[in-house]
Design an enzyme around this catalytic site. Structure first.
Site, PDB file in Angstrom:
ATOM      1  N   CYS A  82      -5.761  29.869  34.797  1.00  0.00           N
ATOM      2  CA  CYS A  82      -4.809  30.808  33.713  1.00  0.00           C
ATOM      3  C   CYS A  82      -3.028  30.364  33.620  1.00  0.00           C
ATOM      4  O   CYS A  82      -2.834  30.346  31.827  1.00  0.00           O
ATOM      5  CB  CYS A  82      -4.639  32.210  34.188  1.00  0.00           C
ATOM      6  SG  CYS A  82      -6.658  33.114  33.550  1.00  0.00           S
ATOM      7  N   CYS A  96     -15.152  16.207  21.649  1.00  0.00           N
ATOM      8  CA  CYS A  96     -14.196  17.492  21.704  1.00  0.00           C
ATOM      9  C   CYS A  96     -13.306  16.709  20.694  1.00  0.00           C
ATOM     10  O   CYS A  96     -12.848  15.955  19.873  1.00  0.00           O
ATOM     11  CB  CYS A  96     -14.006  17.657  23.014  1.00  0.00           C
ATOM     12  SG  CYS A  96     -13.459  16.575  23.797  1.00  0.00           S
TER      13      CYS A  96
END
Ligand code: ZN
Length: 386
Positions: A191, A342
């Site tokens: 995070c 991706c």
């Protein structure tokens, strides 16, 4: 569960009246909550709402393991701490704020880093554990310690716009059944690296608190054997089934993990293994020419749903965020070639490597080299290089 108080005081009857009038709680259920002991690992994003709601609900003993200090960057999501707490140990801040919510709560502080030498001793003092760990080493440690101590584990994780929650009951599957080995360091961002929407831990932590209270009350259908996946960007909630894996190194039929190990080393070791694992590559130009001559691989997009809305390559069979690929691996064919893509080729390479480690044939896994950017250069300049 722990011994419950026999009689509620008049203050307790008033405080918990909205519970007591519920058929599934009642006075007996409330006394069970007051007698329960829950351990929360981490007084951060997930631990904050869990701790607050469990305290408000009257869970009698709440243990917290943490050794951090409150920083200003925590306050965007960690509702257990206030601006005036910056610089204080999180445990002090957590205790003061929990007590101000409900002075009935017995808050037990464990100011340590949870490690192999102390985890079982701490966990053994509680009825169940709520996981708010923000790193893989602690996640595996808590999983293993809970299984070895026979304690339910209410698990949760968050990143960016995505959240997950489940309940592991000893003998009915564990985190290692789902992820036998950690991702290589750096493959899944933290995070701190990738960010997280401030209210997402509120959502997931509150679900963890709900599962905890249901478990103590023994009501409803729990998340045991199910993983709840939350996509807050599209606001989609769904569950996938989890099964105990008979080959699980911890809870399987022939376990190889029978005591706690060195988890830092375990998680660091994954990088050496992954880098030894070479992934086949194909350029977008070669991919198109081979597909034009009859090759029909399964085309897998491992970007986020937000990226999918920018552009999708023609013929894409499935999009799954690279973070969820092992959870969704059963959606992939084992009898076809798979080409993974991706934005620029990094996440797709990691996915191809991860899939080969869980049993997909590495000779049939291809990374689309350079991803969307190379496609734009080699195949179709109208595809945006976002
Ligand atoms: Zn397992």
């Amino acid at each position: 569960m722990t011994q419950q108080p026999m009689v509620l005081t008049p203050d307790q009857v008033n405080r918990y009246s909205r519970h007591i009038i519920m058929g599934d709680v009642g006075s007996k259920g409330q006394r069970n909550l007051l007698g329960a002991k829950a351990l929360i690992v981490g007084a951060g994003g997930l631990g904050s709402p869990s701790a607050i709601y469990l305290a408000l609900a009257g869970v009698g003993t709440i243990g917290i393991v943490d050794f951090d200090v409150v920083e200003i960057s925590n306050l965007q999501r960690q509702i257990l701490h206030h601006t005036s707490d910056i610089g204080r140990p999180k445990l002090d801040s957590a205790r003061d704020n929990i007590i101000s919510y409900n002075p009935d709560t017995n808050v037990v502080l464990h100011e340590v880093r949870l490690e192999s030498h102390n985890a079982r001793e701490i966990i053994s003092q509680y009825d169940l554990v709520i996981n708010g760990a923000d790193n893989f080493a602690t996640r595996y440690l808590v999983n293993d310690a809970c299984y070895l101590e026979g304690k339910p584990l209410v698990d949760g994780s968050i990143l960016i716009f995505d959240g997950q929650a489940t309940l592991f009951l000893p003998g009915q599957g564990c985190y290692r059944c789902l992820f036998p080995e950690p991702p290589p360091p750096g493959e899944v961002p933290s995070c701190a690296e990738a960010g997280v929407l401030g209210m997402l831990p509120g959502l997931v932590g509150t679900i963890q608190a709900t599962e905890t209270v249901k478990l103590i009350l023994d009501v409803g259908t729990s998340l045991a054997s199910r993983l709840l996946l939350i996509d807050a960007l599209d606001m989609e909630f769904r569950t996938v089934k989890l099964r105990r894996n008979p080959a699980c190194p911890l809870c399987g039929d022939e376990p190889t993990v029978t005591e706690l190990i060195d988890y830092e080393q375990f998680c660091a070791g994954a990088s050496a293994e992954a880098s030894a694992n070479t992934v086949l590559e194909i350029s977008p130009a070669d991919f198109v020419s081979q597909r034009d001559s009859g090759w029909s691989p399964f085309l897998l997009d491992v970007r986020t749903s937000a990226e999918e809305q920018i552009v999708t390559l023609p013929g894409t069979d499935l999009r799954v965020s690279h973070l969820n690929i092992l959870i969704e691996q059963h959606s992939l064919p084992k009898d076809r070639d798979i080409v993974v893509y991706c934005r620029t080729g990094g996440r797709s390479e990691a996915v191809a490597s991860a899939l080969s480690r869980v049993g997909f044939d590495s000779a049939r896994l291809f990374n689309l080299a350079g991803g969307i950017h190379a496609w734009s250069d080699q195949v179709d300049s109208a595809v945006p290089k976002y």
